[in-house]
Design an enzyme around this catalytic site. Structure first.
Site, PDB file in Angstrom:
ATOM      1  N   LYS A  48       0.836  -1.206   0.000  1.00  0.00           N
ATOM      2  CA  LYS A  48       0.000   0.000   0.000  1.00  0.00           C
ATOM      3  C   LYS A  48       0.872   1.257   0.000  1.00  0.00           C
ATOM      4  O   LYS A  48       0.630   2.188  -0.754  1.00  0.00           O
ATOM      5  CB  LYS A  48      -0.960  -0.032   1.196  1.00  0.00           C
ATOM      6  CG  LYS A  48      -2.061  -1.083   1.021  1.00  0.00           C
ATOM      7  CD  LYS A  48      -2.888  -1.335   2.272  1.00  0.00           C
ATOM      8  CE  LYS A  48      -3.893  -2.478   2.029  1.00  0.00           C
ATOM      9  NZ  LYS A  48      -4.666  -2.865   3.198  1.00  0.00           N
ATOM     10  N   GLN A  92      -5.385  -1.881   9.803  1.00  0.00           N
ATOM     11  CA  GLN A  92      -5.151  -3.147   9.098  1.00  0.00           C
ATOM     12  C   GLN A  92      -5.671  -4.323   9.936  1.00  0.00           C
ATOM     13  O   GLN A  92      -5.402  -4.416  11.131  1.00  0.00           O
ATOM     14  CB  GLN A  92      -3.643  -3.310   8.810  1.00  0.00           C
ATOM     15  CG  GLN A  92      -3.284  -4.527   7.984  1.00  0.00           C
ATOM     16  CD  GLN A  92      -3.675  -4.425   6.512  1.00  0.00           C
ATOM     17  OE1 GLN A  92      -3.774  -3.350   5.942  1.00  0.00           O
ATOM     18  NE2 GLN A  92      -3.902  -5.572   5.885  1.00  0.00           N
ATOM     19  N   ASP A 117     -11.245   2.304   3.509  1.00  0.00           N
ATOM     20  CA  ASP A 117     -11.503   0.865   3.331  1.00  0.00           C
ATOM     21  C   ASP A 117     -12.951   0.638   2.895  1.00  0.00           C
ATOM     22  O   ASP A 117     -13.268  -0.409   2.332  1.00  0.00           O
ATOM     23  CB  ASP A 117     -11.342   0.148   4.678  1.00  0.00           C
ATOM     24  CG  ASP A 117     -10.061  -0.659   4.772  1.00  0.00           C
ATOM     25  OD1 ASP A 117      -9.493  -1.004   3.724  1.00  0.00           O
ATOM     26  OD2 ASP A 117      -9.660  -0.944   5.910  1.00  0.00           O
TER      27      ASP A 117
HETATM   28  N1  GUN Z   1      -6.588  -7.117   5.869  1.00  0.00           N
HETATM   29  C1  GUN Z   1      -6.595  -7.748   4.677  1.00  0.00           C
HETATM   30  N2  GUN Z   1      -7.152  -6.971   3.729  1.00  0.00           N
HETATM   31  C2  GUN Z   1      -7.500  -5.811   4.333  1.00  0.00           C
HETATM   32  C3  GUN Z   1      -8.105  -4.606   3.881  1.00  0.00           C
HETATM   33  O1  GUN Z   1      -8.458  -4.423   2.702  1.00  0.00           O
HETATM   34  N3  GUN Z   1      -8.284  -3.640   4.833  1.00  0.00           N
HETATM   35  C4  GUN Z   1      -7.927  -3.811   6.129  1.00  0.00           C
HETATM   36  N4  GUN Z   1      -8.163  -2.809   6.986  1.00  0.00           N
HETATM   37  N5  GUN Z   1      -7.365  -4.916   6.579  1.00  0.00           N
HETATM   38  C5  GUN Z   1      -7.145  -5.909   5.682  1.00  0.00           C
END
Ligand code: GUN
Length: 283
Positions: A48, A92, A117
Site C-alpha cells: 500500500k 489493518q 476501506d
Molecule cells: N486485511 C486484509 N485486507 C484488508 C483490507 O483491505 N483492509 C484492512 N483494513 N485490513 C485488511
C-alpha cells in the site's frame, strides 16, 4: 484456447496513472494503523505504501505494539478523525487477540468521510442504495468491479455467482454486481450442492478462503473467474481457485498473486482521492 488473463497489475497501473495528476492537485494523505507484527499484514502495508509512492501520495505508517489496548487505539482513531491534514486512514486487519472482538466498534469509530476501506455502515449503505450513490465503496469489491470493467467483461444480464459472504468481500461485491444489473447468487459454507450452482455462473467470484477449492468440474465452459483468495502454502502463493486446472475451461481468469490484490490497493488510493475531493467541497 488460452483464457484472457485478468491482470490486476495492468488494470491497477491504469488506475494509478489516472490518479497521479489528481494526487498532484489535491495532495491527499493516507494513514495506515498496524497493531502488532502479523507478517501478512506487514507485507500488505508495504504494498500500500509503495503504491502511494508510485503516485506521489503522502502516506504514514503508524505501527503500534501488539499489546495496545482498545482505549489507546480509540484515542489514536479520534486523533486522526480530527486531524485536517489526514485525508483517509484504516486499521489493518486482523487485529491481535485482545482487540479482535472490538472490530465492529473500531470500524464504527472511523469517520465515514475518512473510511477509505469502505468498511463502515455509512459507506456500505451508500454502496447498497445504487451505483450512483457510492461514496467510498469497499476497496476489494470495488477493485473486482474495476478489474472486470478494465477488461471489458460485460456484467449486465450475466449470472454472477459469489462464493463467500463476508462483510468485506462477498456481501458487498454481490450488491455491487446487482447494482450493475447482474443476476446474482450468493453461496457460502452451508450451501447445498455448491457445484450445481457454481456451474451456472457466467461470472464466478471466489472469496471462500480455502486454497484451490474451486476446481474445473465446478465451473461452466467459458466462464469468467475472479479469484479473491490468497494463501501461503509450501508451494508458494495460491488462491481459492485451482488456476492450472481451470485454464482449459474458462474464458478469463485472474491470477494469484497479481489479480485482485493490486486492485484492492489501487481502489484504496482511489478512495483517498475521492475523500479529499469531498472534504474540500465540505470545507
Ligand atoms: N486485511 C486484509 N485486507 C484488508 C483490507 O483491505 N483492509 C484492512 N483494513 N485490513 C485488511
Amino acid at each position: 484456447m488460452t483464457p484472457l488473463l485478468l491482470d490486476g497489475k495492468v488494470a491497477a497501473a491504469a488506475l494509478l496513472d489516472f490518479l497521479k495528476p489528481l494526487v498532484e492537485t489535491l495532495d491527499p494523505k493516507l494513514v495506515v494503523i498496524q497493531v502488532g507484527d502479523d507478517p501478512a499484514s506487514s507485507s500488505y502495508i508495504k504494498q500500500k505504501v509503495k503504491s502511494c509512492e508510485k503516485v506521489s501520495m503522502r502516506s504514514e505508517h503508524i505501527h503500534m505494539p501488539s499489546d495496545t489496548t482498545i482505549e489507546t487505539l480509540m484515542q489514536k482513531i479520534d486523533e486522526l478523525n480530527n486531524d485536517e491534514d489526514v485525508t483517509g486512514f484504516f486499521v489493518q486487519l486482523p487485529l491481535p487477540g485482545q482487540l479482535s472482538g472490538h472490530e465492529p466498534e473500531i470500524i464504527k469509530a472511523i469517520s465515514p468521510m475518512k473510511d477509505v476501506d469502505g468498511f463502515g455502515a455509512y459507506n456500505l449503505g451508500k454502496m447498497f442504495l445504487s451505483k450512483e450513490f457510492e461514496h467510498l465503496p469497499p476497496a476489494t469489491p470495488s477493485g473486482i468491479i474495476r478489474l472486470l470493467e478494465h477488461f471489458d467483461i460485460e456484467i449486465e444480464g450475466k449470472h454472477a455467482v459469489v462464493v463467500g459472504r463476508s462483510n468485506t468481500v462477498g456481501k458487498p461485491v454481490a450488491v455491487m454486481l446487482l447494482n450493475r444489473n447482474a443476476t446474482v447468487t450468493i453461496c457460502h459454507s452451508r450451501t447445498k450442492n455448491l457445484s450445481e450452482i457454481t456451474k451456472q455462473a457466467d461470472i464466478l467470484i471466489a472469496a471462500v478462503g480455502k486454497p484451490k477449492m474451486i476446481t474445473a468440474d465446478m465451473v461452466k465452459e467459458g466462464a469468467v473467474v475472479v479469484d479473491v483468495g490468497i494463501h501461503r502454502t509450501d508451494d508458494g502463493l495460491c488462491g481459492d481457485v485451482d488456476y492450472e486446472g481451470l485454464q482449459s475451461k474458462v474464458s478469463a481468469i485472474s491470477p494469484v498473486p497479481g489479480g485482485v490484490g493490486p486492485m484492492t490497493v489501487s481502489s484504496l488510493l482511489r478512495n483517498c482521492v475521492t475523500a479529499k475531493e469531498r472534504q474540500m467541497e465540505l470545507r
